[in-house]
Scaffold this motif. Sequence first.
Motif, short mmCIF file in Angstrom:
data_model
loop_
_atom_site.label_atom_id
_atom_site.label_comp_id
_atom_site.label_asym_id
_atom_site.label_seq_id
_atom_site.Cartn_x
_atom_site.Cartn_y
_atom_site.Cartn_z
N PRO A 175 -22.17 2.36 -7.46
CA PRO A 175 -22.32 1.09 -6.74
C PRO A 175 -21.36 0.95 -5.56
O PRO A 175 -21.61 0.14 -4.66
N ALA A 176 -20.28 1.75 -5.55
CA ALA A 176 -19.35 1.71 -4.42
C ALA A 176 -20.01 2.14 -3.12
O ALA A 176 -19.46 1.91 -2.04
N LYS A 177 -21.19 2.72 -3.20
CA LYS A 177 -21.88 3.11 -1.96
C LYS A 177 -22.42 1.90 -1.20
O LYS A 177 -22.78 2.04 -0.02
N TYR A 178 -22.49 0.76 -1.82
CA TYR A 178 -22.79 -0.46 -1.06
C TYR A 178 -21.54 -0.93 -0.32
O TYR A 178 -21.58 -1.22 0.88
N SER A 179 -20.44 -1.04 -1.05
CA SER A 179 -19.21 -1.54 -0.45
C SER A 179 -18.07 -1.30 -1.43
O SER A 179 -18.24 -1.47 -2.64
N ALA A 180 -16.91 -0.88 -0.91
CA ALA A 180 -15.75 -0.68 -1.77
C ALA A 180 -14.49 -0.91 -0.95
O ALA A 180 -14.02 -0.02 -0.23
N CYS A 181 -13.95 -2.12 -1.03
CA CYS A 181 -12.76 -2.49 -0.26
C CYS A 181 -11.99 -3.54 -1.05
O CYS A 181 -12.55 -4.57 -1.41
N ILE A 182 -10.71 -3.26 -1.33
CA ILE A 182 -9.87 -4.22 -2.04
C ILE A 182 -8.55 -4.39 -1.30
O ILE A 182 -8.17 -3.56 -0.48
N GLY A 183 -7.88 -5.49 -1.59
CA GLY A 183 -6.51 -5.68 -1.12
C GLY A 183 -5.55 -5.48 -2.27
O GLY A 183 -5.91 -5.68 -3.44
N GLU A 184 -4.33 -5.05 -1.97
CA GLU A 184 -3.33 -4.96 -3.02
C GLU A 184 -2.71 -6.33 -3.24
O GLU A 184 -2.39 -7.04 -2.27
N ASN A 185 -2.51 -6.70 -4.50
CA ASN A 185 -1.89 -7.97 -4.85
C ASN A 185 -0.36 -7.81 -4.75
O ASN A 185 0.34 -7.76 -5.76
N GLU A 186 0.11 -7.73 -3.54
CA GLU A 186 1.53 -7.47 -3.30
C GLU A 186 2.42 -8.58 -3.84
O GLU A 186 3.55 -8.34 -4.28
N GLU A 187 1.90 -9.81 -3.78
CA GLU A 187 2.70 -10.97 -4.17
C GLU A 187 3.04 -10.96 -5.65
O GLU A 187 4.06 -11.53 -6.07
N GLN A 188 2.21 -10.33 -6.48
CA GLN A 188 2.46 -10.31 -7.91
C GLN A 188 2.86 -8.91 -8.43
O GLN A 188 2.96 -8.71 -9.63
N SER A 189 3.10 -8.02 -7.51
CA SER A 189 3.52 -6.68 -7.91
C SER A 189 5.03 -6.62 -8.08
O SER A 189 5.78 -7.15 -7.25
N PRO A 190 5.52 -5.97 -9.13
CA PRO A 190 6.97 -5.83 -9.31
C PRO A 190 7.54 -4.68 -8.48
O PRO A 190 8.76 -4.46 -8.49
N TRP A 191 6.70 -3.94 -7.80
CA TRP A 191 7.12 -2.76 -7.03
C TRP A 191 6.78 -2.92 -5.55
O TRP A 191 5.97 -3.77 -5.18
N PRO A 192 7.37 -2.09 -4.69
CA PRO A 192 6.95 -2.08 -3.29
C PRO A 192 5.47 -1.71 -3.19
O PRO A 192 4.96 -0.93 -4.00
N PRO A 193 4.77 -2.26 -2.20
CA PRO A 193 3.33 -1.99 -2.08
C PRO A 193 3.05 -0.57 -1.60
O PRO A 193 3.94 0.16 -1.17
N LEU A 194 1.78 -0.21 -1.67
CA LEU A 194 1.34 1.15 -1.37
C LEU A 194 1.78 1.61 0.01
O LEU A 194 2.28 2.73 0.17
N HIS A 195 1.60 0.77 1.03
CA HIS A 195 1.91 1.24 2.39
C HIS A 195 3.40 1.45 2.60
O HIS A 195 3.79 2.28 3.43
#
Length: 371
Positions: A175-195
Amino acid sequence: MSTIVDETAAPDADTDRMREVLEYYWDQEWTDGLPVVPVTESYLRRFLDTVDRDPDEVLFTMPHLNRSLTVRTAAINAGLAGCRPEYFPVILAAWEAIAQEPHPVRGIWQSTTGTAPFLVVNGPVRTEIGLNSRGNIFGSGFRANATIGRAIRLACINVFGLHPHKLDQATQATPAKYSACIGENEEQSPWPPLHVDYGFDAADSVVTAYVIRSVMHIEARHTSVPEQLALDFADSVRRTGALIHEYTSALLVLTPEHADVFASAGWSKDDLRRYVFDHAVRSRDELAAVGKDALSHKSRWRLSAQHPDATPDTASGSAEPDTVPVLSHPTSIQVVVAGADNAGVSAVVEVFTLNPPRENPYSYAQVGARR
């Protein structure tokens, strides 16, 4: 591909005329099976005006198809997908990230495996455009998520000709072939974000692009012991069905609740990666039972040691030849935090990377930055 709606008539178009236009797009095979938004030259200009780029600049080329995506064609497909013009800088960054990923160039988007592009967005742009990172992240309901991912898919179809049953040879797909895009929930993460892991500043907006095969649901409400939870992830990563090549890769998408289990016990993301890496192993007998205890001499794909093309895998020459790791390095596991904090439910996204992977097998680009 060009715009085809007479924009002088469009403001007065009635519903019958709009249906005719949508049917025309369908007849031209310019859709993903769902209705699209008609794009006029003036509407296209609203997208192009959000970036300081030459419309004819080439963003991405698939040499074996002799086809290229330009800023203009990326914008047309963003419009068709239903994006707002202000989403376009994110889409541009997504294509720049995709251009660093070697698999689409080699035809993996056409593969029988059925892979799909998958985007993770970090930084302030998430809130600026209303990109969802909390709750139902893989589901419906948020225009930015749905249409940004869809803009990539529509360009795959309209620019590169990746139509099902034609150049796209996926056996079952995702189903990801229709669309697959998420944001990281940085505000609730206990760690530095991915970028930030990649060396960007937290205030930067960045898109990371992956080629994925599936998204696996991990139900783990039963424990607050980090080792038990990490073993659940390791067991999912090491499943034999994931072992196409000698090694596999994965993106762990943790809910805040699961991330807090690890962080509260003093685990960093590197600790989690290392633990999963150490425990994502199979015995040689387990692999032999499913006919995956060796590699193809030609393709390096897993197959039975009894196959005439078989050659031993790397683990065969190790100190423990009967224990076979399914990851090549701890960096084969990436970690993001996304979703709501209302249950112990996370996901393992199965990522398609080079085999063996590059030193840095992941592809990313900053929103608004020049290459």
